[in-house]
Design an enzyme around this catalytic site. Structure first.
Site, PDB file in Angstrom:
ATOM      1  N   GLY A 140      -5.783  -0.280   1.773  1.00 17.14           N
ATOM      2  CA  GLY A 140      -5.568   0.930   2.538  1.00 17.14           C
ATOM      3  C   GLY A 140      -6.915   1.595   2.827  1.00 17.14           C
ATOM      4  O   GLY A 140      -7.696   1.066   3.606  1.00 17.14           O
TER       5      GLY A 140
ATOM      6  N   HIS B  75      -7.516 -11.861   7.412  1.00 15.57           N
ATOM      7  CA  HIS B  75      -7.676 -10.818   6.403  1.00 15.57           C
ATOM      8  C   HIS B  75      -6.609 -10.832   5.310  1.00 15.57           C
ATOM      9  O   HIS B  75      -6.882 -10.448   4.181  1.00 15.57           O
ATOM     10  CB  HIS B  75      -7.660  -9.448   7.102  1.00 15.57           C
TER      11      HIS B  75
ATOM     12  N   ASP C 215     -11.687 -13.131   9.404  1.00 12.62           N
ATOM     13  CA  ASP C 215     -11.192 -11.796   9.084  1.00 12.62           C
ATOM     14  C   ASP C 215     -11.714 -10.816  10.135  1.00 12.62           C
ATOM     15  O   ASP C 215     -12.922 -10.588  10.233  1.00 12.62           O
ATOM     16  CB  ASP C 215     -11.678 -11.400   7.679  1.00 12.62           C
TER      17      ASP C 215
ATOM     18  N   SER D  38      -9.641  -5.847   0.309  1.00 13.31           N
ATOM     19  CA  SER D  38      -9.812  -4.913   1.408  1.00 13.31           C
ATOM     20  C   SER D  38     -10.315  -3.582   0.838  1.00 13.31           C
ATOM     21  O   SER D  38     -11.331  -3.565   0.146  1.00 13.31           O
ATOM     22  CB  SER D  38      -8.495  -4.773   2.173  1.00 13.31           C
ATOM     23  N   TRP D  39      -9.638  -2.453   1.092  1.00 14.33           N
ATOM     24  CA  TRP D  39     -10.048  -1.207   0.435  1.00 14.33           C
ATOM     25  C   TRP D  39     -10.037  -1.365  -1.085  1.00 14.33           C
ATOM     26  O   TRP D  39     -10.836  -0.761  -1.792  1.00 14.33           O
ATOM     27  CB  TRP D  39      -9.126  -0.060   0.852  1.00 14.33           C
TER      28      TRP D  39
END
Length: 313
Positions: free
Chosen positions: A43, A294, A266, A110-111
């Protein structure tokens, strides 16, 4: 190719109040006597779906997952107050102490990779290993690529939908334009922007687009938290000063065993960030999946992540 472990249910779920405003939801699954590992979701604002449990051998790992402030089952929903990177770093420590864990492996994509780096650089003595995927360090060049110009050249059809809530006159700074709408008291304006923002990410996350993922990201409750919290963090530059904070402090964690998994194609978090992290941290094992984007659910990334979690347990 490695495949997901069978679905499992948590053996414990709980709530932990981490501020006057926020209470986070957490769960434990797998083996209560196993090696502890904490999963940091993406996120920010994404929450932890049940299938995340399937990346970990259920007899060997004590898996801890929690929904970060404002999302998933944590409360209050989509709240931006007292919601910063450093608040989340503190939450991870509070959860570790609450569960009586001395050290744990940290898993984030990711985040979640951003937060994993921020946490481990702050508390290296509490990390026995790091498993990172889809590297994102929340620098301006990364944000410009995905939210202003760059990824738009690869997915012009999805980009057209992303632009729809924003008048032409405001498109010179899309982050600011979206932030104004995502913080608007009119829920109709807020949700229109939230759904467009979230579906844009879902449309670009996989090498081959997944309509089911786009549908999920477009659901009102998910989109509201996901888009609002992401945009809040991005407008505040991740609360990092300077923006290269994570790279500049890599010396603090170079001794920790680590694996970095990155999809070659990605688009959400382009490989340049993973490459720059790899160059700064050559001791970490670096795995490039040649036929993936991703999403952690793409076959090559799934296989590499499960191989990594098996190796660390």
């Amino acid at each position: 190719m490695r495949e997901l472990y069978p679905p499992i249910e948590p053996y414990y779920e709980g709530k932990l109040q981490v501020s006057n405003i926020h209470t986070i939801h957490f769960e434990e699954s797998g083996n209560s006597q196993g090696k502890p590992i904490v999963l940091l979701h993406g996120g920010p604002g994404g929450g932890c779906p049940p299938h995340y449990r399937q990346y970990f051998h259920p007899e060997k790992w004590r898996l801890i997952m929690f929904d970060q402030r404002g999302c998933g089952k944590s409360t209050p929903h989509a709240e931006l107050r007292e919601n910063t990177t450093w608040d989340l770093v503190n939450d991870i420590e509070k959860l570790r102490e609450h569960l009586g864990i001395e050290k744990w492996v940290v898993f984030g994509g990711s985040w979640g990779s951003t937060l994993s780096l921020a946490y481990s650089e702050t508390h290296p003595e509490r990390c026995s290993g790091l498993i990172l995927r889809g590297i994102f360090m929340l620098r301006q060049k990364e944000l410009r690529w995905f939210y202003q110009e760059g990824a738009s050249y690869i997915f012009p059809d999805a980009w057209e939908e992303y632009l729809k809530p924003i008048p032409v006159a405001e498109r010179g700074n899309l982050l600011t334009a979206y932030y104004q709408r995502l913080t608007n008291p009119d829920m109709q304006i807020r949700l229109e922007a939230a759904k467009a923002w979230s579906i844009w990410e879902a449309s670009t996350s996989r090498l081959l687009p997944d309509p089911e993922l786009m549908q999920k990201f477009g659901e009102n409750e998910f989109a509201d938290a996901f888009a609002r919290i992401e945009c809040h963090y991005f407008m505040n530059k991740g609360f990092f000063e300077p923006e290269d904070y994570l790279l500049l402090n890599i010396e603090r964690i170079r001794h920790i065993p680590a694996v970095i998994v990155q999809g070659r194609y990605d688009v959400v978090c382009p490989m340049i960030s993973a490459w720059e992290l790899h160059r700064a941290w050559p001791e970490a094992e670096f795995i490039v999946v040649p036929d993936a984007g991703h999403s952690m659910s793409e076959a090559g990334i799934t296989s590499a992540l499960i191989a990594a979690t098996d190796k660390f347990c």
